[in-house]
Design a protein around this motif. Structure first.
Motif, PDB file in Angstrom:
ATOM      1  N   ASN A  26       0.789  -1.235   0.000  1.00 57.88           N
ATOM      2  CA  ASN A  26       0.000   0.000   0.000  1.00 57.88           C
ATOM      3  C   ASN A  26       0.820   1.283   0.000  1.00 57.88           C
ATOM      4  N   TYR A  27       2.124   1.186   0.166  1.00 51.11           N
ATOM      5  CA  TYR A  27       2.923   2.423   0.208  1.00 51.11           C
ATOM      6  C   TYR A  27       4.354   2.176  -0.252  1.00 51.11           C
ATOM      7  N   HIS A  28       5.001   3.290  -0.564  1.00 48.52           N
ATOM      8  CA  HIS A  28       6.417   3.307  -0.935  1.00 48.52           C
ATOM      9  C   HIS A  28       7.028   4.491  -0.197  1.00 48.52           C
ATOM     10  N   PHE A  29       7.966   4.249   0.714  1.00 51.56           N
ATOM     11  CA  PHE A  29       8.543   5.263   1.596  1.00 51.56           C
ATOM     12  C   PHE A  29      10.035   5.396   1.299  1.00 51.56           C
ATOM     13  N   VAL A  30      10.486   6.634   1.023  1.00 49.39           N
ATOM     14  CA  VAL A  30      11.903   6.909   0.783  1.00 49.39           C
ATOM     15  C   VAL A  30      12.307   8.081   1.659  1.00 49.39           C
ATOM     16  N   GLU A  31      13.391   7.903   2.397  1.00 49.65           N
ATOM     17  CA  GLU A  31      13.898   8.962   3.262  1.00 49.65           C
ATOM     18  C   GLU A  31      15.388   9.155   2.969  1.00 49.65           C
ATOM     19  N   ARG A  32      15.790  10.401   2.754  1.00 55.09           N
ATOM     20  CA  ARG A  32      17.196  10.704   2.472  1.00 55.09           C
ATOM     21  C   ARG A  32      17.668  11.773   3.446  1.00 55.09           C
ATOM     22  N   SER A  33      18.902  11.624   3.910  1.00 55.39           N
ATOM     23  CA  SER A  33      19.494  12.655   4.759  1.00 55.39           C
ATOM     24  C   SER A  33      20.937  12.880   4.308  1.00 55.39           C
ATOM     25  N   TYR A  34      21.310  14.123   4.258  1.00 54.47           N
ATOM     26  CA  TYR A  34      22.650  14.528   3.848  1.00 54.47           C
ATOM     27  C   TYR A  34      23.168  15.542   4.853  1.00 54.47           C
ATOM     28  N   GLY A  35      24.460  15.615   5.014  1.00 50.50           N
ATOM     29  CA  GLY A  35      25.028  16.618   5.900  1.00 50.50           C
ATOM     30  C   GLY A  35      26.541  16.560   5.901  1.00 50.50           C
ATOM     31  N   SER A  36      27.139  17.687   6.169  1.00 48.97           N
ATOM     32  CA  SER A  36      28.597  17.733   6.267  1.00 48.97           C
ATOM     33  C   SER A  36      28.981  17.912   7.732  1.00 48.97           C
ATOM     34  N   PHE A  37      30.207  17.526   8.047  1.00 47.32           N
ATOM     35  CA  PHE A  37      30.687  17.664   9.418  1.00 47.32           C
ATOM     36  C   PHE A  37      32.147  18.091   9.408  1.00 47.32           C
ATOM     37  N   THR A  38      32.564  18.720  10.500  1.00 44.81           N
ATOM     38  CA  THR A  38      33.948  19.129  10.704  1.00 44.81           C
ATOM     39  C   THR A  38      34.303  18.888  12.164  1.00 44.81           C
ATOM     40  N   ARG A  39      35.435  18.260  12.397  1.00 40.31           N
ATOM     41  CA  ARG A  39      35.937  18.053  13.752  1.00 40.31           C
ATOM     42  C   ARG A  39      37.392  18.506  13.774  1.00 40.31           C
ATOM     43  N   SER A  40      37.749  19.303  14.783  1.00 36.65           N
ATOM     44  CA  SER A  40      39.125  19.761  14.951  1.00 36.65           C
ATOM     45  C   SER A  40      39.633  19.291  16.305  1.00 36.65           C
ATOM     46  N   ILE A  41      40.844  18.749  16.303  1.00 33.31           N
ATOM     47  CA  ILE A  41      41.446  18.213  17.519  1.00 33.31           C
ATOM     48  C   ILE A  41      42.833  18.829  17.671  1.00 33.31           C
ATOM     49  N   ARG A  42      43.072  19.465  18.816  1.00 33.29           N
ATOM     50  CA  ARG A  42      44.395  20.016  19.085  1.00 33.29           C
ATOM     51  C   ARG A  42      45.274  18.899  19.630  1.00 33.29           C
ATOM     52  N   LEU A  43      46.411  18.675  18.978  1.00 31.13           N
ATOM     53  CA  LEU A  43      47.313  17.596  19.370  1.00 31.13           C
ATOM     54  C   LEU A  43      48.238  18.073  20.480  1.00 31.13           C
ATOM     55  N   PRO A  44      48.482  17.247  21.494  1.00 31.13           N
ATOM     56  CA  PRO A  44      49.296  17.674  22.634  1.00 31.13           C
ATOM     57  C   PRO A  44      50.799  17.716  22.353  1.00 31.13           C
ATOM     58  N   GLN A  45      51.271  17.010  21.319  1.00 34.99           N
ATOM     59  CA  GLN A  45      52.710  16.961  21.039  1.00 34.99           C
ATOM     60  C   GLN A  45      52.945  17.082  19.542  1.00 34.99           C
ATOM     61  N   GLU A  46      54.202  17.342  19.218  1.00 33.41           N
ATOM     62  CA  GLU A  46      54.603  17.445  17.818  1.00 33.41           C
ATOM     63  C   GLU A  46      54.510  16.086  17.130  1.00 33.41           C
ATOM     64  N   VAL A  47      54.068  16.098  15.872  1.00 32.13           N
ATOM     65  CA  VAL A  47      54.002  14.868  15.081  1.00 32.13           C
ATOM     66  C   VAL A  47      54.751  15.084  13.767  1.00 32.13           C
ATOM     67  N   LYS A  48      55.115  13.976  13.136  1.00 34.65           N
ATOM     68  CA  LYS A  48      55.769  14.031  11.828  1.00 34.65           C
ATOM     69  C   LYS A  48      54.673  14.173  10.773  1.00 34.65           C
ATOM     70  N   GLY A  49      54.502  15.370  10.254  1.00 36.62           N
ATOM     71  CA  GLY A  49      53.435  15.645   9.298  1.00 36.62           C
ATOM     72  C   GLY A  49      53.541  14.843   8.012  1.00 36.62           C
ATOM     73  N   ASP A  50      54.760  14.557   7.569  1.00 36.11           N
ATOM     74  CA  ASP A  50      54.939  13.820   6.316  1.00 36.11           C
ATOM     75  C   ASP A  50      54.771  12.307   6.485  1.00 36.11           C
ATOM     76  N   LYS A  51      54.636  11.831   7.719  1.00 36.28           N
ATOM     77  CA  LYS A  51      54.510  10.393   7.984  1.00 36.28           C
ATOM     78  C   LYS A  51      53.093  10.004   8.429  1.00 36.28           C
ATOM     79  N   ILE A  52      52.149  10.930   8.418  1.00 33.64           N
ATOM     80  CA  ILE A  52      50.784  10.638   8.842  1.00 33.64           C
ATOM     81  C   ILE A  52      50.116   9.727   7.823  1.00 33.64           C
ATOM     82  N   LYS A  53      49.400   8.714   8.325  1.00 29.77           N
ATOM     83  CA  LYS A  53      48.679   7.788   7.463  1.00 29.77           C
ATOM     84  C   LYS A  53      47.224   7.727   7.911  1.00 29.77           C
ATOM     85  N   ALA A  54      46.324   7.552   6.953  1.00 31.06           N
ATOM     86  CA  ALA A  54      44.906   7.417   7.266  1.00 31.06           C
ATOM     87  C   ALA A  54      44.301   6.326   6.401  1.00 31.06           C
ATOM     88  N   SER A  55      43.360   5.594   6.986  1.00 25.45           N
ATOM     89  CA  SER A  55      42.643   4.569   6.234  1.00 25.45           C
ATOM     90  C   SER A  55      41.179   4.592   6.662  1.00 25.45           C
TER      91      SER A  55
END
Length: 81
Positions: A26-55
């Motif tokens: 008796n029905y067809h229901f579609v719901e969509r949600s979109y949004g952007s986010f930003t998170r900033s974290i202050r690091l307590p110590q120096e890091v090697k910027g050229d050696k950072i890896k993310a997955s």
């Protein structure tokens, strides 16, 4: 996903999209949600910027931030009473 490091501030920006759909006789229901986010974290110590890896796998973001040699040398002895 966009990851940046400026001085000691790590910023993660991204956008999430979600869609839900239900069908019945008796029905067809579609719901969509979109949004952007930003998170900033202050690091307590120096890091090697050229050696950072993310997955990103199975909805989990993993960021590896190796310490710089200066940060490794800073060792503080704690007196135990």
């Amino acid at each position: 996903i966009d990851i940046t490091l400026q001085d000691d501030l790590l910023t993660i920006r991204g956008e999430k999209k979600q869609e839900k759909e239900e069908k019945d006789e008796n029905y067809h229901f579609v719901e969509r949600s979109y949004g952007s986010f930003t998170r900033s974290i202050r690091l307590p110590q120096e890091v090697k910027g050229d050696k950072i890896k993310a997955s990103y796998k199975d909805g989990v973001l993993k960021i590896t931030l190796p310490k710089s040699e200066e940060a490794k040398k800073k060792e503080t002895k704690i007196k135990v009473e």
